[in-house]
Design a protein around this motif. Structure first.
Motif, short mmCIF file in Angstrom:
data_model
loop_
_atom_site.label_atom_id
_atom_site.label_comp_id
_atom_site.label_asym_id
_atom_site.label_seq_id
_atom_site.Cartn_x
_atom_site.Cartn_y
_atom_site.Cartn_z
N SER A 15 0.83 -1.21 0.00
CA SER A 15 0.00 0.00 0.00
C SER A 15 0.86 1.25 0.00
O SER A 15 0.60 2.20 -0.76
N VAL A 16 1.89 1.26 0.85
CA VAL A 16 2.78 2.42 0.90
C VAL A 16 3.52 2.58 -0.42
O VAL A 16 3.64 3.70 -0.94
N GLN A 17 3.98 1.49 -1.00
CA GLN A 17 4.66 1.56 -2.29
C GLN A 17 3.73 2.10 -3.37
O GLN A 17 4.15 2.90 -4.21
N PHE A 18 2.49 1.69 -3.34
CA PHE A 18 1.52 2.17 -4.32
C PHE A 18 1.31 3.68 -4.18
O PHE A 18 1.31 4.40 -5.19
N VAL A 19 1.14 4.15 -2.97
CA VAL A 19 0.93 5.59 -2.74
C VAL A 19 2.16 6.38 -3.19
O VAL A 19 2.03 7.41 -3.86
N ILE A 20 3.35 5.91 -2.84
CA ILE A 20 4.57 6.62 -3.25
C ILE A 20 4.69 6.63 -4.77
O ILE A 20 5.06 7.65 -5.36
N THR A 21 4.36 5.54 -5.40
CA THR A 21 4.41 5.48 -6.87
C THR A 21 3.45 6.49 -7.48
O THR A 21 3.80 7.19 -8.44
N MET A 22 2.26 6.60 -6.93
CA MET A 22 1.29 7.55 -7.45
C MET A 22 1.76 8.99 -7.24
O MET A 22 1.61 9.83 -8.13
N VAL A 23 2.32 9.29 -6.09
CA VAL A 23 2.83 10.64 -5.81
C VAL A 23 3.97 10.97 -6.76
O VAL A 23 4.02 12.07 -7.34
N LEU A 24 4.90 10.04 -6.94
CA LEU A 24 6.00 10.27 -7.87
C LEU A 24 5.51 10.46 -9.29
O LEU A 24 6.02 11.31 -10.03
N LEU A 142 8.28 2.57 7.42
CA LEU A 142 7.76 3.85 6.95
C LEU A 142 8.89 4.87 6.79
O LEU A 142 8.90 5.65 5.83
N PHE A 143 9.84 4.86 7.73
CA PHE A 143 10.98 5.76 7.62
C PHE A 143 11.77 5.46 6.36
O PHE A 143 12.18 6.37 5.63
N LEU A 144 11.99 4.20 6.08
CA LEU A 144 12.74 3.82 4.88
C LEU A 144 12.02 4.27 3.61
O LEU A 144 12.63 4.83 2.71
N ARG A 145 10.73 4.05 3.54
CA ARG A 145 9.96 4.48 2.36
C ARG A 145 10.02 6.00 2.21
O ARG A 145 10.17 6.52 1.11
N PHE A 146 9.91 6.71 3.33
CA PHE A 146 9.98 8.17 3.29
C PHE A 146 11.36 8.62 2.81
O PHE A 146 11.49 9.54 2.01
N PHE A 147 12.42 7.95 3.26
CA PHE A 147 13.78 8.29 2.83
C PHE A 147 13.93 8.08 1.33
O PHE A 147 14.49 8.92 0.63
N ARG A 148 13.45 6.97 0.82
CA ARG A 148 13.54 6.72 -0.63
C ARG A 148 12.80 7.79 -1.40
O ARG A 148 13.29 8.29 -2.41
N PHE A 149 11.62 8.14 -0.95
CA PHE A 149 10.82 9.16 -1.61
C PHE A 149 11.57 10.50 -1.60
O PHE A 149 11.70 11.15 -2.64
N CYS A 150 12.09 10.89 -0.45
CA CYS A 150 12.81 12.17 -0.35
C CYS A 150 14.10 12.18 -1.17
O CYS A 150 14.45 13.19 -1.76
N SER A 151 14.79 11.05 -1.21
CA SER A 151 16.03 11.01 -1.98
C SER A 151 15.75 11.18 -3.47
O SER A 151 16.49 11.83 -4.18
N VAL A 152 14.65 10.61 -3.93
CA VAL A 152 14.30 10.75 -5.34
C VAL A 152 13.89 12.19 -5.64
O VAL A 152 14.36 12.79 -6.61
N ILE A 153 13.07 12.77 -4.80
CA ILE A 153 12.59 14.12 -5.02
C ILE A 153 13.73 15.14 -4.93
O ILE A 153 13.78 16.10 -5.68
N SER A 154 14.67 14.92 -4.03
CA SER A 154 15.73 15.91 -3.83
C SER A 154 16.73 15.95 -4.98
O SER A 154 17.38 16.96 -5.20
N VAL A 155 16.86 14.89 -5.73
CA VAL A 155 17.88 14.84 -6.78
C VAL A 155 17.34 15.24 -8.14
O VAL A 155 18.01 15.89 -8.92
N ILE A 156 16.10 14.91 -8.43
CA ILE A 156 15.55 15.19 -9.75
C ILE A 156 14.99 16.61 -9.79
O ILE A 156 14.20 16.99 -8.93
N PRO A 157 15.44 17.38 -10.76
CA PRO A 157 14.90 18.76 -10.87
C PRO A 157 13.45 18.73 -11.35
O PRO A 157 13.14 18.09 -12.36
N LEU A 158 12.60 19.36 -10.60
CA LEU A 158 11.18 19.42 -10.98
C LEU A 158 10.98 20.60 -11.93
O LEU A 158 11.47 21.68 -11.70
N GLU A 159 10.24 20.37 -13.00
CA GLU A 159 10.04 21.43 -14.00
C GLU A 159 8.66 22.02 -13.88
O GLU A 159 7.72 21.45 -13.51
#
Length: 159
Positions: A15-24, A142-159
């Motif tokens: 469920s958490v993976q699904f939500v993170i995938t949708m947010v990304l 949950l902390f691990l999933r949040f870290f993965r999400f933040c690491s992806v968001i912090s590196v990729i430039p959002l346009e």
């Protein structure tokens, strides 16, 4: 009892993976999302090398000692560090293979989750053996999933 917690763990993780995938998918452009998908394959394969069946061996063993758990913990962390080092050093090669220099820093940061996950594997062994409270494990995941999400968001430039 541990089977129930394993089922709850699996359902909540998916469920958490699904939500993170949708947010990304909403935050990233299709090409950026594709970059993360490419790197996720490397992370998933690397994670299999780190885990390499130790958890199943510990779960099946009836009389695990603290030494068994300690050995599994240090082996997992050591393997995670080794795999991270390999990915860190190979990141420029992977980036040049795909002809995308942006992949180098993204893979190096995203690969840190392998090390963090190696610590949560130890907690997973203990839960399967009913040694600790499952809620603690859930917080770690949950902390691990949040870290993965933040690491992806912090590196990729959002346009």
């Amino acid at each position: 009892k541990s089977s129930l917690w394993s089922a709850i763990d699996r359902i909540s993780t998916l469920s958490v993976q699904f939500v993170i995938t949708m947010v990304l998918a909403r935050l990233l452009t299709p090409s950026d999302y594709g970059i993360i998908a490419m790197l996720t394959i490397f992370i998933a394969i690397s994670q299999q090398f780190v885990e390499c069946g130790i958890s199943n061996a510990l779960i099946r063993k009836l009389d695990c000692t603290q030494t068994d758990y300690s050995t599994a913990f240090f082996f997992n962390v050591g393997m995670a560090l080794l795999v991270y080092l390999i990915l860190f050093l190979c990141a420029p090669l992977i980036a040049s293979f795909y002809r995308m220099e942006l992949l180098t820093p993204i893979l190096r940061i995203y690969s840190l989750s392998i090390i963090i996950l190696s610590f949560s594997d130890y907690i997973h062994y203990l839960i399967e053996s009913s040694y600790i409270i499952p809620q603690i494990y859930r917080l770690t995941e949950l902390f691990l999933r949040f870290f993965r999400f933040c690491s992806v968001i912090s590196v990729i430039p959002l346009e």
